[in-house]
Design a protein around this motif. Sequence first.
Motif, PDB file in Angstrom:
ATOM      1  N   ILE A   1     -16.056 -64.487 -18.568  1.00 58.58           N
ATOM      2  CA  ILE A   1     -15.226 -63.333 -18.171  1.00 58.58           C
ATOM      3  C   ILE A   1     -14.228 -63.831 -17.140  1.00 58.58           C
ATOM      4  O   ILE A   1     -14.608 -64.484 -16.170  1.00 58.58           O
ATOM      5  N   ILE A   2     -12.940 -63.546 -17.346  1.00 55.71           N
ATOM      6  CA  ILE A   2     -11.948 -64.014 -16.367  1.00 55.71           C
ATOM      7  C   ILE A   2     -11.265 -62.866 -15.621  1.00 55.71           C
ATOM      8  O   ILE A   2     -10.574 -63.095 -14.639  1.00 55.71           O
ATOM      9  N   GLY A   3     -11.459 -61.658 -16.062  1.00 52.17           N
ATOM     10  CA  GLY A   3     -10.819 -60.551 -15.351  1.00 52.17           C
ATOM     11  C   GLY A   3     -11.482 -59.237 -15.679  1.00 52.17           C
ATOM     12  O   GLY A   3     -12.027 -59.052 -16.780  1.00 52.17           O
ATOM     13  N   LYS A   4     -11.457 -58.344 -14.695  1.00 54.10           N
ATOM     14  CA  LYS A   4     -11.997 -57.004 -14.933  1.00 54.10           C
ATOM     15  C   LYS A   4     -11.031 -56.015 -14.339  1.00 54.10           C
ATOM     16  O   LYS A   4     -10.501 -56.257 -13.245  1.00 54.10           O
ATOM     17  N   GLY A   5     -10.795 -54.935 -15.011  1.00 51.00           N
ATOM     18  CA  GLY A   5      -9.882 -53.933 -14.460  1.00 51.00           C
ATOM     19  C   GLY A   5     -10.291 -52.553 -14.903  1.00 51.00           C
ATOM     20  O   GLY A   5     -11.357 -52.370 -15.493  1.00 51.00           O
ATOM     21  N   ALA A   6      -9.421 -51.599 -14.617  1.00 52.24           N
ATOM     22  CA  ALA A   6      -9.739 -50.223 -14.942  1.00 52.24           C
ATOM     23  C   ALA A   6      -9.788 -50.003 -16.449  1.00 52.24           C
ATOM     24  O   ALA A   6     -10.497 -49.132 -16.934  1.00 52.24           O
TER      25      ALA A   6
ATOM     26  N   ILE B   1       6.942 -62.292 -20.755  1.00 51.20           N
ATOM     27  CA  ILE B   1       5.836 -61.352 -21.015  1.00 51.20           C
ATOM     28  C   ILE B   1       4.657 -62.134 -21.592  1.00 51.20           C
ATOM     29  O   ILE B   1       4.846 -62.993 -22.459  1.00 51.20           O
ATOM     30  N   VAL B   2       3.458 -61.852 -21.094  1.00 56.17           N
ATOM     31  CA  VAL B   2       2.271 -62.559 -21.596  1.00 56.17           C
ATOM     32  C   VAL B   2       2.215 -62.420 -23.121  1.00 56.17           C
ATOM     33  O   VAL B   2       2.241 -61.301 -23.643  1.00 56.17           O
ATOM     34  N   PRO B   3       2.178 -63.549 -23.851  1.00 55.73           N
ATOM     35  CA  PRO B   3       2.272 -63.466 -25.310  1.00 55.73           C
ATOM     36  C   PRO B   3       1.013 -62.899 -25.956  1.00 55.73           C
ATOM     37  O   PRO B   3      -0.098 -63.382 -25.717  1.00 55.73           O
TER      38      PRO B   3
ATOM     39  N   PHE C   1       0.913 -60.455 -12.475  1.00 56.07           N
ATOM     40  CA  PHE C   1       1.741 -61.595 -12.857  1.00 56.07           C
ATOM     41  C   PHE C   1       0.800 -62.782 -13.049  1.00 56.07           C
ATOM     42  O   PHE C   1       0.060 -63.152 -12.131  1.00 56.07           O
ATOM     43  N   CYS C   2       0.812 -63.350 -14.244  1.00 54.29           N
ATOM     44  CA  CYS C   2      -0.054 -64.492 -14.537  1.00 54.29           C
ATOM     45  C   CYS C   2       0.735 -65.785 -14.385  1.00 54.29           C
ATOM     46  O   CYS C   2       1.950 -65.810 -14.556  1.00 54.29           O
ATOM     47  N   ILE C   3       0.012 -66.857 -14.089  1.00 53.01           N
ATOM     48  CA  ILE C   3       0.654 -68.162 -13.901  1.00 53.01           C
ATOM     49  C   ILE C   3       0.333 -69.065 -15.089  1.00 53.01           C
ATOM     50  O   ILE C   3      -0.832 -69.254 -15.440  1.00 53.01           O
TER      51      ILE C   3
ATOM     52  N   TYR D   1      -8.981 -71.455 -11.620  1.00 50.62           N
ATOM     53  CA  TYR D   1      -8.119 -70.514 -10.900  1.00 50.62           C
ATOM     54  C   TYR D   1      -8.591 -69.064 -11.041  1.00 50.62           C
ATOM     55  O   TYR D   1      -7.930 -68.137 -10.618  1.00 50.62           O
ATOM     56  N   PHE D   2      -9.708 -68.896 -11.670  1.00 55.92           N
ATOM     57  CA  PHE D   2     -10.271 -67.543 -11.826  1.00 55.92           C
ATOM     58  C   PHE D   2     -11.634 -67.440 -11.167  1.00 55.92           C
ATOM     59  O   PHE D   2     -12.181 -66.363 -11.083  1.00 55.92           O
ATOM     60  N   THR D   3     -12.191 -68.584 -10.736  1.00 53.03           N
ATOM     61  CA  THR D   3     -13.616 -68.637 -10.418  1.00 53.03           C
ATOM     62  C   THR D   3     -14.103 -67.447  -9.598  1.00 53.03           C
ATOM     63  O   THR D   3     -13.849 -67.363  -8.398  1.00 53.03           O
TER      64      THR D   3
HETATM   65  N1  LIG Z   1      -3.510 -63.582 -20.824  1.00 56.22           N
HETATM   66  C1  LIG Z   1      -4.240 -63.741 -19.736  1.00 56.22           C
HETATM   67  N2  LIG Z   1      -4.601 -64.981 -19.336  1.00 56.22           N
HETATM   68  C2  LIG Z   1      -5.347 -65.152 -18.229  1.00 56.22           C
HETATM   69  N3  LIG Z   1      -5.782 -64.152 -17.459  1.00 56.22           N
HETATM   70  C3  LIG Z   1      -5.462 -62.903 -17.805  1.00 56.22           C
HETATM   71  C4  LIG Z   1      -4.679 -62.628 -18.953  1.00 56.22           C
HETATM   72  N4  LIG Z   1      -4.511 -61.286 -19.041  1.00 56.22           N
HETATM   73  C5  LIG Z   1      -5.168 -60.754 -17.993  1.00 56.22           C
HETATM   74  N5  LIG Z   1      -5.741 -61.711 -17.249  1.00 56.22           N
HETATM   75  C6  LIG Z   1      -6.553 -61.546 -16.035  1.00 56.22           C
HETATM   76  O1  LIG Z   1      -7.341 -60.391 -16.160  1.00 56.22           O
HETATM   77  C7  LIG Z   1      -7.022 -59.461 -15.114  1.00 56.22           C
HETATM   78  C8  LIG Z   1      -7.181 -58.055 -15.631  1.00 56.22           C
HETATM   79  O2  LIG Z   1      -6.324 -57.875 -16.744  1.00 56.22           O
HETATM   80  P1  LIG Z   1      -5.490 -56.540 -16.900  1.00 56.22           P
HETATM   81  O3  LIG Z   1      -4.713 -56.333 -15.632  1.00 56.22           O
HETATM   82  O4  LIG Z   1      -4.727 -56.580 -18.167  1.00 56.22           O
HETATM   83  O5  LIG Z   1      -6.683 -55.488 -16.988  1.00 56.22           O
HETATM   84  P2  LIG Z   1      -6.676 -53.966 -16.568  1.00 56.22           P
HETATM   85  O6  LIG Z   1      -8.004 -53.432 -16.942  1.00 56.22           O
HETATM   86  O7  LIG Z   1      -5.524 -53.285 -17.194  1.00 56.22           O
HETATM   87  O8  LIG Z   1      -6.508 -54.049 -14.992  1.00 56.22           O
HETATM   88  P3  LIG Z   1      -5.965 -52.952 -13.955  1.00 56.22           P
HETATM   89  O9  LIG Z   1      -7.163 -52.320 -13.348  1.00 56.22           O
HETATM   90  O10 LIG Z   1      -5.184 -53.779 -12.959  1.00 56.22           O
HETATM   91  O11 LIG Z   1      -5.096 -51.999 -14.688  1.00 56.22           O
HETATM   92  C9  LIG Z   1      -5.606 -59.845 -14.666  1.00 56.22           C
HETATM   93  O12 LIG Z   1      -5.367 -59.467 -13.337  1.00 56.22           O
HETATM   94  C10 LIG Z   1      -5.642 -61.352 -14.825  1.00 56.22           C
HETATM   95  O13 LIG Z   1      -6.263 -61.954 -13.711  1.00 56.22           O
END
Ligand SMILES: Nc1ncnc2c1ncn2[C@@H]1O[C@H](COP(=O)(O)OP(=O)(O)OP(=O)(O)O)[C@@H](O)[C@H]1O
Length: 514
Positions: A87-92, A144-146, A213-215, A446-448
């Motif tokens: 898992i690399i990211g969690k959001g709403a 834009i993220v592809p 913004f992703c890097i 970079y996500f750890t």
């Molecule tokens: N293509 C990608 N490559 C790497 N990491 C990504 C990518 N897309 C998203 N992430 C990581 O996942 C995180 C959460 O993704 P995203 O913002 O799309 O989810 P969300 O549920 O909509 O979040 P939010 O609560 O901010 O609305 C991002 O902040 C980023 O760190």
Amino acid sequence: MEPLLSLRAIEIASNAKIYLETYFDRRLTSPSPRSLRRRALERLIKELSLGSREAARCWDDWRAKETEYLRRCRTKLQIRDFDVLKIIGKGAFGCVKLARMENGKGDVYAVKIIQKGVQLKNGQEAHLRAERDLLVAGEGSRWIVPLVASFQDDENLYLVMEYMIGGDFLGFLIDRGVLSEEVTRFYVAEMVLCIEEVHKLCFIHRDVKPDNFCITASGHLKICDFGLAFSGHWAHDAAYFEQQRWGLIKKTQVSVGGDTIDKRTGNTLARVLSTTDSTIPHGERVLSWRNKSGQRRMARSIVGTYQYMAPEIAREEAYDARCDWWSLGVIIYECLFGYTPFHSENREESKIKVLDWSNYLDLTSRVSSQMKSLICSLICEKEARLGSTAYRINDASDRLPSYVYPNDAEEIRSHPFFASINWRTLHMQMPPFIPDGLFDETDTKYFTDSFNSRSGSGESSYESECSQIRAKDMLLRDKESGDEILEVRKRGAFLGYTYVRPGNVGSGKGMFLY
Ligand SMILES: Nc1ncnc2c1ncn2[C@@H]1O[C@H](COP(=O)(O)OP(=O)(O)OP(=O)(O)O)[C@@H](O)[C@H]1O
């Protein structure tokens, strides 16, 4: 005897209606992707002045690739095709997982997984469609993220994106603390181009913040997370979806007469309607073109994150794409000072500070006068904000006013702070930071665990909007019918969500076929 229509039948019918309306709207209002690809090749052949033999060879090649692409589109992508690594990211909206395709043999992607049930209960159907549509529209954009593919199963929506191995800009900021003006200039310039790209596609992002913004592997930025993006199109407006369903219910009520409706539960339309009719959601409540008061077409719902939220949104006034430029101003401040100007322990205080922004914006520390000038011309009321000239010119002209002008970034790009930036070649310049020491393409250093430990900007006023809509979706909340309707809606609400980018998904052979 008149047939009895269950809520389930109505749900299925409205899903079909929504699918047909959105499908034909797309087909009738914009050229098909295939014809765009054909035109692109025509242009290329003309530009290269190819002879008839070479041109014929190109067309043969094109047809073969189109056939291959269409074959790939027919191959149903499933989450089973991916090996989830981490898992690399969690959001709403969902969680983002690093996954390898073709069961360990293919390329590595970031897959955003969105639970349909949760989001439908929260009335997020329109937002999820907008997110997918923007990503598809952004095909080929450098900023834009592809998106590689989108698909769904009964439970989830999936957005397969190229993996941005450098993490997100919030992670970079946390690591660095504060940035010099020179470094800030580079990243903010790239952010300007990212936001401009979204506006050119006629969307407002509405959630501009460092995490979005992703890097990339080469250290450049790409904008992501379009879960709150808004285009003004009816298919991205929560009100449209609700009206479809309520509209059908009302019609059925008339045609059936009386109050019989759901044989299974004994629920009556009259009962459902009586508790809900006055609360049909207004969704984004976009004012129509040149509405009665002559106002520009603007969005009105509260979205975005308070710390980065423009005051016109916090005040619940009509707003337009200039709200994204305010958020950029807040990010600039954060880069230089290490915290946001309206930061607070709780949301309400943050909001109060945003509303009273002129008393809380503290620029007394040493920053260059050009930097100060840029911040002050972004963090200000929208009429004075950089980018406004495009709105003023259009308002004064006979042209239709809009909530977004594709050229509104020009004024920002011309600010003296960016005098040393070459906008045309920025994407080729050496960034201040390039991800390094990576083990392989699956490296997540970079996500750890950062998404677990950082609060960052995590607070999202999206919740406030959700709860408004949630309170209103009585069909799904109804104890007897809710669960069954939800099951039907999960299967039918996102018809047409599937997308496959013209390219070699999972084969590791490169990005585009043409
Ligand atoms: N293509 C990608 N490559 C790497 N990491 C990504 C990518 N897309 C998203 N992430 C990581 O996942 C995180 C959460 O993704 P995203 O913002 O799309 O989810 P969300 O549920 O909509 O979040 P939010 O609560 O901010 O609305 C991002 O902040 C980023 O760190």
